[in-house]
Motif scaffolding. Sequence first.
Motif, mmCIF file in Angstrom:
data_model
loop_
_atom_site.group_PDB
_atom_site.id
_atom_site.type_symbol
_atom_site.label_atom_id
_atom_site.label_comp_id
_atom_site.label_asym_id
_atom_site.label_seq_id
_atom_site.Cartn_x
_atom_site.Cartn_y
_atom_site.Cartn_z
ATOM 1 N N GLU A 1 32.518 -1.781 14.374
ATOM 2 C CA GLU A 1 32.277 -1.060 13.248
ATOM 3 C C GLU A 1 31.552 -2.228 12.262
ATOM 4 O O GLU A 1 31.677 -3.346 12.340
ATOM 5 C CB GLU A 1 33.611 -0.761 12.543
ATOM 6 C CG GLU A 1 34.617 0.060 13.167
ATOM 7 C CD GLU A 1 34.003 1.438 13.514
ATOM 8 O OE1 GLU A 1 33.251 1.883 12.406
ATOM 9 O OE2 GLU A 1 34.236 2.293 14.340
ATOM 10 N N PRO A 2 30.778 -1.674 11.166
ATOM 11 C CA PRO A 2 30.124 -2.470 10.316
ATOM 12 C C PRO A 2 31.121 -3.011 9.161
ATOM 13 O O PRO A 2 32.197 -2.447 8.873
ATOM 14 C CB PRO A 2 29.255 -1.595 9.717
ATOM 15 C CG PRO A 2 29.721 -0.392 9.896
ATOM 16 C CD PRO A 2 30.466 -0.096 10.991
ATOM 17 N N HIS A 3 31.177 -4.237 8.906
ATOM 18 C CA HIS A 3 31.996 -4.867 7.894
ATOM 19 C C HIS A 3 31.015 -5.748 6.802
ATOM 20 O O HIS A 3 30.020 -6.053 7.206
ATOM 21 C CB HIS A 3 33.009 -5.782 8.753
ATOM 22 C CG HIS A 3 33.592 -5.514 9.714
ATOM 23 N ND1 HIS A 3 34.871 -4.498 9.611
ATOM 24 C CD2 HIS A 3 33.650 -5.529 11.148
ATOM 25 C CE1 HIS A 3 35.245 -4.343 10.608
ATOM 26 N NE2 HIS A 3 34.823 -4.849 11.585
ATOM 27 N N GLU A 4 31.654 -5.779 5.712
ATOM 28 C CA GLU A 4 31.108 -6.709 4.749
ATOM 29 C C GLU A 4 30.927 -8.233 5.513
ATOM 30 O O GLU A 4 29.760 -8.828 5.114
ATOM 31 C CB GLU A 4 32.018 -6.800 3.503
ATOM 32 C CG GLU A 4 31.435 -7.635 2.507
ATOM 33 C CD GLU A 4 32.057 -7.464 1.142
ATOM 34 O OE1 GLU A 4 32.048 -8.462 0.428
ATOM 35 O OE2 GLU A 4 32.711 -6.313 0.878
ATOM 36 N N THR A 5 31.714 -8.589 5.842
ATOM 37 C CA THR A 5 31.574 -9.915 6.509
ATOM 38 C C THR A 5 31.609 -10.109 8.251
ATOM 39 O O THR A 5 32.467 -9.172 8.786
ATOM 40 C CB THR A 5 32.655 -10.845 6.176
ATOM 41 O OG1 THR A 5 32.701 -10.988 4.869
ATOM 42 C CG2 THR A 5 32.616 -12.508 6.665
ATOM 43 N N ASP A 6 30.403 -10.343 8.742
ATOM 44 C CA ASP A 6 30.279 -10.104 10.107
ATOM 45 C C ASP A 6 31.288 -10.899 11.129
ATOM 46 O O ASP A 6 31.702 -11.973 10.634
ATOM 47 C CB ASP A 6 28.928 -10.635 10.531
ATOM 48 C CG ASP A 6 28.571 -10.079 11.985
ATOM 49 O OD1 ASP A 6 28.401 -8.944 12.364
ATOM 50 O OD2 ASP A 6 28.397 -11.138 12.791
ATOM 51 N N CYS A 7 31.755 -10.180 12.061
ATOM 52 C CA CYS A 7 32.761 -10.699 13.061
ATOM 53 C C CYS A 7 32.338 -12.186 13.473
ATOM 54 O O CYS A 7 33.203 -12.919 13.486
ATOM 55 C CB CYS A 7 32.869 -9.710 14.504
ATOM 56 S SG CYS A 7 33.811 -8.337 14.017
#
Length: 111
Positions: free
Chosen positions: A5-11
């Motif tokens: 899933e896309p997140h504001e802060t990348d994994c």
Amino acid sequence: MSCGEPHETDCSEILDHLYEFLDHEMPDNDCTKFEVHFEECSPCLEKYGLEQAVKKLVKRCCGSDDVPVDLRAKVMGRIELIRTGHQIPETDVVETTDSAAQTAEPTPQEH
């Protein structure tokens, strides 16, 4: 590791700086980004929980041993080299751990 899933802060950013978060070595606004990410991303939350448990175990088993300041600096330097993709020769690692063992003060053993 990613949940897809896309997140504001990348994994990858979260995992690259996980120990800074665990050790409370980052600004509060960055900590907030991590907390928000953990609420959204179960794989990163799971990794956080695992690393937190390992850290607690190490502290419980080795928490009374003082770490020489120069050893901490060397270890942090090696971690940064590894993060940037550099390889550390095996002999360099062995020499570092051997010299650290010689400089560490002995502690009484509890039985």
